[in-house]
Design a protein around this motif. Structure first.
Motif, mmCIF file in Angstrom:
data_model
loop_
_atom_site.group_PDB
_atom_site.id
_atom_site.type_symbol
_atom_site.label_atom_id
_atom_site.label_comp_id
_atom_site.label_asym_id
_atom_site.label_seq_id
_atom_site.Cartn_x
_atom_site.Cartn_y
_atom_site.Cartn_z
ATOM 1 N N UNK A 1 -0.029 -1.736 -0.567
ATOM 2 C CA UNK A 1 -0.054 0.061 0.429
ATOM 3 C C UNK A 1 0.799 1.058 0.184
ATOM 4 N N UNK A 2 1.574 1.476 0.658
ATOM 5 C CA UNK A 2 3.005 2.533 0.900
ATOM 6 C C UNK A 2 3.460 3.208 -0.618
ATOM 7 N N UNK A 3 3.516 1.796 -1.325
ATOM 8 C CA UNK A 3 4.522 1.863 -2.443
ATOM 9 C C UNK A 3 3.678 1.786 -3.885
ATOM 10 N N UNK B 1 -11.247 -3.847 -11.085
ATOM 11 C CA UNK B 1 -11.108 -4.808 -10.340
ATOM 12 C C UNK B 1 -9.636 -5.174 -9.232
ATOM 13 N N UNK B 2 -8.961 -4.343 -9.546
ATOM 14 C CA UNK B 2 -8.125 -4.335 -8.701
ATOM 15 C C UNK B 2 -8.362 -3.596 -7.210
ATOM 16 N N UNK B 3 -8.133 -2.303 -7.698
ATOM 17 C CA UNK B 3 -8.912 -1.055 -7.257
ATOM 18 C C UNK B 3 -10.545 -1.603 -6.248
ATOM 19 N N UNK B 4 -11.184 -2.080 -7.219
ATOM 20 C CA UNK B 4 -12.896 -1.642 -5.999
ATOM 21 C C UNK B 4 -12.578 -3.468 -5.787
ATOM 22 N N UNK B 5 -11.538 -4.827 -5.573
ATOM 23 C CA UNK B 5 -12.042 -6.091 -5.095
ATOM 24 C C UNK B 5 -11.050 -5.727 -4.653
ATOM 25 N N UNK B 6 -9.584 -6.532 -5.415
ATOM 26 C CA UNK B 6 -8.377 -6.981 -5.142
ATOM 27 C C UNK B 6 -8.232 -6.051 -3.340
ATOM 28 N N UNK B 7 -7.924 -4.801 -4.283
ATOM 29 C CA UNK B 7 -7.289 -3.806 -2.774
ATOM 30 C C UNK B 7 -8.112 -4.065 -1.262
ATOM 31 N N UNK B 8 -9.680 -4.080 -1.598
ATOM 32 C CA UNK B 8 -9.892 -4.104 -0.343
ATOM 33 C C UNK B 8 -9.377 -4.618 0.600
ATOM 34 N N UNK C 1 -5.156 -4.199 3.641
ATOM 35 C CA UNK C 1 -4.354 -3.864 4.535
ATOM 36 C C UNK C 1 -3.874 -5.346 5.879
ATOM 37 N N UNK C 2 -3.876 -6.056 4.997
ATOM 38 C CA UNK C 2 -3.600 -7.872 5.697
ATOM 39 C C UNK C 2 -2.950 -8.415 4.718
ATOM 40 N N UNK C 3 -2.386 -8.068 3.896
ATOM 41 C CA UNK C 3 -1.502 -8.268 3.319
ATOM 42 C C UNK C 3 -0.941 -7.869 2.692
ATOM 43 N N UNK C 4 -0.774 -5.913 3.040
ATOM 44 C CA UNK C 4 0.399 -5.459 2.467
ATOM 45 C C UNK C 4 1.907 -5.227 2.684
ATOM 46 N N UNK C 5 1.813 -5.766 4.017
ATOM 47 C CA UNK C 5 3.750 -6.171 4.273
ATOM 48 C C UNK C 5 4.517 -7.181 4.318
ATOM 49 N N UNK C 6 3.170 -8.484 3.467
ATOM 50 C CA UNK C 6 3.537 -9.876 2.887
ATOM 51 C C UNK C 6 5.460 -9.504 1.689
ATOM 52 N N UNK C 7 6.220 -9.879 1.422
ATOM 53 C CA UNK C 7 6.849 -9.971 0.727
ATOM 54 C C UNK C 7 6.262 -10.874 -0.558
#
Lengths: 164, 157
Positions: A63-65, A117-124, A127-133
């Motif tokens: 999310x930061x990137x 699809x990413x913005x309104x689906x996947x990205x929802x 926050x849970x996986x934002x830090x995962x490599x």
């Protein structure tokens, strides 16, 4: 077809279209800006896509990137899109019969659908996986899909003079 | 041997002839690699410059972004130079006679030299000397976008 053709003819014959087409300097400058704008739009987006795919910048939260690059990517797309419209305005009648031109538009449309699809689906749930490599499969698919589709847009754009 | 004789010799080599006689879609394929490589290269330069200028990723150590950017920059440059060499060999005399081609090559050499010397030093010392890094980022952007701008002009001559 004929409505589209009439519209293209109207653009082609307009003062702006004619002036741009016949200008010795303005036309190359707009073409140049269309190409260089890609560095910000498609180019920086590629870095965001590769972070989503888990290839680059793995230590930085997704999310930061995406957040850091977003304004520059959007600015880049504004330039690429505006110059693209101007080029179509000037060249409409010559572009319309070109077989690769609608292909390019379809790739842009598909890339847009992938974005939505990413913005309104996947990205929802990001926050849970934002830090995962390496993000979950859905996010990686969205990243690779964007990378492939935008590359296809650039390639079909480069093909326009070859098939025109 | 004059430059023209050297170019004519290049044009007559096996690879020059093969490239010239190949289907024009082969030439188009080199163009794809050239454009995609160059977009990656420019985007890498942009990414690094945004960090050095303090416009993005300010919380990250500059070296982080610079290293990632440099890897991508290397890949993009390799793709662009390799495909560009093949495109050039398909018509060395024709390309050399194009004014913007010659400008592009001069700016390209300047960009590569700058990136490998002063920029390298300035980007590594970005934490201690942020102003020098900012200046280097601006010069780098101007040089590389200059390469792209002069390259785009080749086709209009």
């Amino acid at each position: 077809m004929s409505i589209l053709h009439d519209f293209a003819q109207l653009l082609y014959d307009s003062d702006f279209g004619t002036a741009l087409r016949e200008s010795q300097y303005a036309f190359p400058v707009v073409e140049g800006a269309h190409l260089l704008g890609l560095a910000f739009s498609v180019g920086l987006l590629a870095f965001a896509d590769l972070r989503l795919a888990g290839v680059l910048l793995r230590d930085e939260p997704v999310l930061h990137v995406l957040g850091q690059l977003r304004p520059f990517i959007l600015g880049g797309f504004a330039i690429t899109f505006a110059t693209g419209v101007m080029l179509f305005w000037a060249m409409s009648i010559k572009l319309l019969p070109n077989p690769i031109f609608p292909v390019k538009l379809i790739f842009i449309l598909l890339a847009g659908v992938n974005f939505l699809w990413f913005e309104f689906g996947v990205a929802r749930g990001a926050a849970e996986w934002s830090d995962c490599p390496v993000p979950p499969v859905r996010a990686r698919v969205a990243g690779w899909t964007s990378l492939v589709l935008w590359s296809a847009v650039v390639i079909s754009g480069r093909l326009i003079p070859y098939l025109g | 041997m004059s430059i023209l004789e050297m170019l004519q010799w290049m044009q007559g080599t096996g690879i020059g002839i093969a490239l010239r006689k190949s289907n024009h879609l082969v030439g188009a394929a080199f163009q794809f690699a050239h454009v995609l490589g160059f977009v990656l290269l420019l985007a890498s330069v942009t990414l690094i410059s945004l960090r050095l200028l303090g416009l993005a990723f300010v919380k990250q150590a500059p070296a982080r972004i610079v290293d990632t950017g440099n890897t991508a920059l290397g890949i993009g440059l390799a793709a662009a130079v390799l495909s560009g060499t093949l495109i050039f060999l398909s018509g060395p005399v024709r390309y050399y006679s194009n004014e913007f081609f010659r400008i592009k090559i001069v700016v390209l050499i300047a960009a590569v030299l700058f990136q490998a010397s002063l920029f390298r030093v300035a980007s590594r010392g970005a934490s201690e000397h942020p102003l020098a890094a900012k200046a280097a980022a601006i010069v780098s952007l101007l040089l590389w976008f200059g390469v792209g701008a002069s390259a785009r002009m080749i086709g209009f001559i």
